[in-house]
Design a protein around this motif. Structure first.
Motif, PDB file in Angstrom:
ATOM      1  N   ASP A 109       0.829  -1.208   0.000  1.00 53.44           N
ATOM      2  CA  ASP A 109       0.000   0.000   0.000  1.00 53.44           C
ATOM      3  C   ASP A 109       0.864   1.258   0.000  1.00 53.44           C
ATOM      4  OD1 ASP A 109      -2.353  -1.418  -0.028  1.00 53.44           O
ATOM      5  OD2 ASP A 109      -2.623  -1.375   2.151  1.00 53.44           O
ATOM      6  N   GLU A 110       1.969   1.210   0.749  1.00 55.92           N
ATOM      7  CA  GLU A 110       2.857   2.369   0.797  1.00 55.92           C
ATOM      8  C   GLU A 110       3.505   2.620  -0.563  1.00 55.92           C
ATOM      9  OE1 GLU A 110       5.532   1.445   3.936  1.00 55.92           O
ATOM     10  OE2 GLU A 110       4.091   1.883   5.538  1.00 55.92           O
ATOM     11  N   VAL A 111       3.914   1.529  -1.223  1.00 55.42           N
ATOM     12  CA  VAL A 111       4.496   1.675  -2.563  1.00 55.42           C
ATOM     13  C   VAL A 111       3.463   2.258  -3.519  1.00 55.42           C
ATOM     14  CG1 VAL A 111       5.382   0.412  -4.562  1.00 55.42           C
ATOM     15  CG2 VAL A 111       6.190  -0.160  -2.269  1.00 55.42           C
ATOM     16  N   PHE A 112       2.235   1.741  -3.422  1.00 58.79           N
ATOM     17  CA  PHE A 112       1.165   2.235  -4.291  1.00 58.79           C
ATOM     18  C   PHE A 112       0.922   3.724  -4.051  1.00 58.79           C
ATOM     19  CE2 PHE A 112      -3.395   3.226  -4.734  1.00 58.79           C
ATOM     20  CZ  PHE A 112      -3.524   3.037  -6.101  1.00 58.79           C
ATOM     21  N   ALA A 113       0.891   4.122  -2.780  1.00 57.93           N
ATOM     22  CA  ALA A 113       0.644   5.525  -2.453  1.00 57.93           C
ATOM     23  C   ALA A 113       1.755   6.417  -3.005  1.00 57.93           C
ATOM     24  CB  ALA A 113       0.532   5.698  -0.942  1.00 57.93           C
ATOM     25  N   GLU A 114       3.001   5.949  -2.887  1.00 58.99           N
ATOM     26  CA  GLU A 114       4.124   6.723  -3.413  1.00 58.99           C
ATOM     27  C   GLU A 114       4.047   6.855  -4.928  1.00 58.99           C
ATOM     28  OE1 GLU A 114       7.574   4.730  -2.052  1.00 58.99           O
ATOM     29  OE2 GLU A 114       7.411   5.443   0.017  1.00 58.99           O
ATOM     30  N   GLU A 115       3.713   5.746  -5.592  1.00 57.32           N
ATOM     31  CA  GLU A 115       3.620   5.780  -7.051  1.00 57.32           C
ATOM     32  C   GLU A 115       2.486   6.695  -7.500  1.00 57.32           C
ATOM     33  OE1 GLU A 115       5.606   4.600  -9.164  1.00 57.32           O
ATOM     34  OE2 GLU A 115       6.865   3.311  -7.932  1.00 57.32           O
ATOM     35  N   GLU A 116       1.356   6.607  -6.805  1.00 49.14           N
ATOM     36  CA  GLU A 116       0.223   7.452  -7.161  1.00 49.14           C
ATOM     37  C   GLU A 116       0.564   8.928  -6.970  1.00 49.14           C
ATOM     38  OE1 GLU A 116      -1.884   5.489  -9.101  1.00 49.14           O
ATOM     39  OE2 GLU A 116      -3.351   6.823  -8.206  1.00 49.14           O
ATOM     40  N   SER A 117       1.233   9.224  -5.845  1.00 48.54           N
ATOM     41  CA  SER A 117       1.606  10.605  -5.565  1.00 48.54           C
ATOM     42  C   SER A 117       2.561  11.137  -6.630  1.00 48.54           C
ATOM     43  CB  SER A 117       2.259  10.702  -4.187  1.00 48.54           C
ATOM     44  OG  SER A 117       2.701  12.011  -3.926  1.00 48.54           O
ATOM     45  N   ALA A 118       3.552  10.318  -6.995  1.00 49.23           N
ATOM     46  CA  ALA A 118       4.518  10.738  -8.010  1.00 49.23           C
ATOM     47  C   ALA A 118       3.842  10.938  -9.360  1.00 49.23           C
ATOM     48  CB  ALA A 118       5.630   9.692  -8.129  1.00 49.23           C
ATOM     49  N   ALA A 119       2.889  10.051  -9.673  1.00 45.44           N
ATOM     50  CA  ALA A 119       2.189  10.160 -10.956  1.00 45.44           C
ATOM     51  C   ALA A 119       1.355  11.431 -11.016  1.00 45.44           C
ATOM     52  CB  ALA A 119       1.299   8.934 -11.169  1.00 45.44           C
ATOM     53  N   VAL A 120       0.664  11.730  -9.916  1.00 44.80           N
ATOM     54  CA  VAL A 120      -0.175  12.933  -9.886  1.00 44.80           C
ATOM     55  C   VAL A 120       0.683  14.188  -9.970  1.00 44.80           C
ATOM     56  CG1 VAL A 120      -1.728  14.307  -8.445  1.00 44.80           C
ATOM     57  CG2 VAL A 120      -2.068  11.845  -8.645  1.00 44.80           C
ATOM     58  N   GLN A 121       1.791  14.208  -9.219  1.00 50.57           N
ATOM     59  CA  GLN A 121       2.671  15.370  -9.254  1.00 50.57           C
ATOM     60  C   GLN A 121       3.254  15.581 -10.651  1.00 50.57           C
ATOM     61  OE1 GLN A 121       3.121  17.628  -6.850  1.00 50.57           O
ATOM     62  NE2 GLN A 121       1.611  16.483  -5.653  1.00 50.57           N
ATOM     63  N   GLY A 122       3.629  14.475 -11.289  1.00 47.17           N
ATOM     64  CA  GLY A 122       4.162  14.586 -12.641  1.00 47.17           C
ATOM     65  C   GLY A 122       3.120  15.082 -13.623  1.00 47.17           C
ATOM     66  N   ALA A 123       1.893  14.599 -13.456  1.00 51.32           N
ATOM     67  CA  ALA A 123       0.815  15.024 -14.347  1.00 51.32           C
ATOM     68  C   ALA A 123       0.500  16.502 -14.148  1.00 51.32           C
ATOM     69  CB  ALA A 123      -0.433  14.180 -14.083  1.00 51.32           C
ATOM     70  N   LEU A 124       0.498  16.928 -12.896  1.00 50.90           N
ATOM     71  CA  LEU A 124       0.241  18.342 -12.619  1.00 50.90           C
ATOM     72  C   LEU A 124       1.329  19.221 -13.233  1.00 50.90           C
ATOM     73  CD1 LEU A 124      -0.942  18.173  -8.894  1.00 50.90           C
ATOM     74  CD2 LEU A 124      -2.330  18.788 -10.882  1.00 50.90           C
ATOM     75  N   ALA A 125       2.573  18.745 -13.130  1.00 50.54           N
ATOM     76  CA  ALA A 125       3.682  19.524 -13.682  1.00 50.54           C
ATOM     77  C   ALA A 125       3.558  19.652 -15.200  1.00 50.54           C
ATOM     78  CB  ALA A 125       5.012  18.866 -13.321  1.00 50.54           C
ATOM     79  N   ARG A 126       2.967  18.621 -15.834  1.00 46.01           N
ATOM     80  CA  ARG A 126       2.804  18.666 -17.286  1.00 46.01           C
ATOM     81  C   ARG A 126       1.495  19.337 -17.690  1.00 46.01           C
ATOM     82  NH1 ARG A 126       4.586  13.390 -16.429  1.00 46.01           N
ATOM     83  NH2 ARG A 126       2.486  12.572 -16.755  1.00 46.01           N
ATOM     84  N   GLY A 127       0.660  19.638 -16.679  1.00 51.70           N
ATOM     85  CA  GLY A 127      -0.566  20.362 -16.974  1.00 51.70           C
ATOM     86  C   GLY A 127      -1.766  19.483 -17.244  1.00 51.70           C
ATOM     87  N   TYR A 128      -1.668  18.172 -16.965  1.00 54.60           N
ATOM     88  CA  TYR A 128      -2.840  17.312 -17.150  1.00 54.60           C
ATOM     89  C   TYR A 128      -2.766  16.147 -16.168  1.00 54.60           C
ATOM     90  CZ  TYR A 128       0.214  14.050 -19.643  1.00 54.60           C
ATOM     91  OH  TYR A 128       1.226  13.193 -19.974  1.00 54.60           O
ATOM     92  N   LEU A 129      -3.912  15.526 -15.949  1.00 53.73           N
ATOM     93  CA  LEU A 129      -3.986  14.414 -15.005  1.00 53.73           C
ATOM     94  C   LEU A 129      -4.219  13.085 -15.706  1.00 53.73           C
ATOM     95  CD1 LEU A 129      -5.985  15.892 -12.003  1.00 53.73           C
ATOM     96  CD2 LEU A 129      -3.647  15.053 -11.985  1.00 53.73           C
ATOM     97  N   GLY A 130      -4.320  13.086 -16.993  1.00 50.85           N
ATOM     98  CA  GLY A 130      -4.560  11.841 -17.710  1.00 50.85           C
ATOM     99  C   GLY A 130      -3.307  10.986 -17.748  1.00 50.85           C
ATOM    100  N   ARG A 131      -3.476   9.702 -17.918  1.00 53.34           N
ATOM    101  CA  ARG A 131      -2.342   8.791 -18.020  1.00 53.34           C
ATOM    102  C   ARG A 131      -2.589   7.846 -19.195  1.00 53.34           C
ATOM    103  NH1 ARG A 131      -0.918   5.059 -12.990  1.00 53.34           N
ATOM    104  NH2 ARG A 131      -0.948   7.083 -11.975  1.00 53.34           N
ATOM    105  N   ARG A 132      -1.614   7.715 -20.050  1.00 53.73           N
ATOM    106  CA  ARG A 132      -1.782   6.867 -21.224  1.00 53.73           C
ATOM    107  C   ARG A 132      -1.948   5.415 -20.799  1.00 53.73           C
ATOM    108  NH1 ARG A 132       1.344   4.011 -24.892  1.00 53.73           N
ATOM    109  NH2 ARG A 132       3.231   4.363 -23.662  1.00 53.73           N
ATOM    110  N   VAL A 133      -2.940   4.763 -21.380  1.00 57.64           N
ATOM    111  CA  VAL A 133      -3.206   3.369 -21.063  1.00 57.64           C
ATOM    112  C   VAL A 133      -2.616   2.487 -22.159  1.00 57.64           C
ATOM    113  CG1 VAL A 133      -4.967   1.631 -20.648  1.00 57.64           C
ATOM    114  CG2 VAL A 133      -5.311   3.970 -19.829  1.00 57.64           C
ATOM    115  N   THR A 134      -1.686   1.624 -21.775  1.00 56.87           N
ATOM    116  CA  THR A 134      -1.079   0.697 -22.727  1.00 56.87           C
ATOM    117  C   THR A 134      -2.041  -0.455 -22.994  1.00 56.87           C
ATOM    118  OG1 THR A 134       1.106   1.243 -21.856  1.00 56.87           O
ATOM    119  CG2 THR A 134       0.925  -0.768 -23.160  1.00 56.87           C
ATOM    120  N   ARG A 135      -2.083  -0.912 -24.221  1.00 59.78           N
ATOM    121  CA  ARG A 135      -2.971  -2.019 -24.575  1.00 59.78           C
ATOM    122  C   ARG A 135      -2.171  -3.316 -24.686  1.00 59.78           C
ATOM    123  NH1 ARG A 135      -7.562   0.294 -28.793  1.00 59.78           N
ATOM    124  NH2 ARG A 135      -8.113   2.143 -27.560  1.00 59.78           N
TER     125      ARG A 135
END
Length: 310
Positions: A109-135
């Motif tokens: 859970d801690e790893v997941f929380a860290e990854e989620e936080s990093a992903a959100v911060q990165g998305a905010l820095a780029r100006g969007y919250l979307g994440r590309r979904v690999t197929r």
């Protein structure tokens, strides 16, 4: 309360080897006493050695070990990062199997929380919250095999990025895509992971308890290791994306993962008949009956058979 040296009544009781007193103090207010020890370890160098002595003793004295683990089972959140009893995760031998499972889930859970936080911060820095979904394209006649081939087509960096991000399973030749299709693919994988016969090449087999799963020992070790390597990636991804794979691993397998010692009771989930026979030998079989089994209990030393039980 503590004196000028940072010693509490519990530390003095332990220093004087007053076991009953230590148990009494712990029993009266366990959460307070354990939290105090955690605080002392962080801020008071003068009492740190004695505090560590108390904590390590908890792992070696059955009464303390049982008491502390029973308390932690009722208050698992106290072991989380930043909580007062987080320090207990670092004390070797202090936590029992059930609490170690809680720690494993907490770490994930801690790893997941860290990854989620990093992903959100990165998305905010780029100006969007979307994440590309690999197929992940698979064929219906072998979803697990298709998934493994898809993994093998990726580089190590791509695998890391994909497992940390999102991917959707899609069926080749079909137009459907999205969470529903992905859920169907995960469900099919779950079924394909379990062997349906002794000749099956699936990595898991149903344990004797009829509910949990064990590694399928009917396939070669190298092949089994490959299956579990890929399964580990899938499990990590499912956990981080809150997707339920619904695989209940056997206690024996979980203990092996956590480097826990096995007990005779664990055998019941692997081979009920063998467990029943051994249990009978331990509990109900008289000494003369054991001799009647014509079993020898010896070890060979220098060509000589030496009885283990004279």
């Amino acid at each position: 309360a503590e004196d000028a040296q940072g010693w509490t009544p519990l530390l003095y009781a332990d220093n004087r080897h007053e076991t009953d007193c230590v148990l009494s103090l712990l029993g009266a207010c366990p959460d307070t006493q354990l939290k105090i020890m955690g605080s002392l370890l962080k801020r008071n160098a003068s009492s740190k050695k004695q505090t560590l002595s108390v904590v390590k003793m908890l792992a070696t004295v059955p009464e303390f070990f049982t008491f502390v683990n029973r308390f932690l089972k009722k208050n698992p959140s106290l072991l989380a990062r930043g909580q007062p009893l987080h320090f207990m995760r670092e004390i070797k031998g202090l936590l029992d199997f059930d609490n170690k499972k809680v720690i494993l889930r907490t770490l994930l859970d801690e790893v997941f929380a860290e990854e989620e936080s990093a992903a959100v911060q990165g998305a905010l820095a780029r100006g969007y919250l979307g994440r590309r979904v690999t197929r992940c394209p698979v064929v219906r006649r072998g979803v697990w095999a298709s998934f493994r081939r898809w993994l093998r087509s990726l580089t190590v960096d791509q695998i890391v990025q994909t497992m940390r991000g999102s991917f959707w399973i899609i069926f080749s030749g079909e137009e459907g895509v999205g969470p529903g299709v992905n859920r169907e693919g995960i469900d099919i994988i779950r079924r394909e992971l379990v062997a349906t016969s002794e000749h099956s090449a699936a990595p898991l087999t149903l344990a004797a308890d009829g509910e949990s799963f064990l590694p399928n020992t009917n396939i070669r070790q190298k092949a089994l290791s490959g299956h579990f390597e890929d399964l580990g990636l899938l499990l990590a991804h499912c956990h981080m994306q809150h997707v339920e794979l619904n695989i209940n691993f056997s206690v024996v397998l979980m203990k092996a993962v956590l480097a826990e010692d096995f007990s005779l009771d664990d055998l019941e989930g692997v081979d009920k008949e063998l467990y029943k026979n051994l249990q009978w030998l331990v509990e109900d079989c008289a000494a003369e009956d054991v001799e009647g089994l014509f079993q020898t209990f010896t070890v060979s030393q220098g060509g000589t058979e030496v009885p283990l039980i004279p």
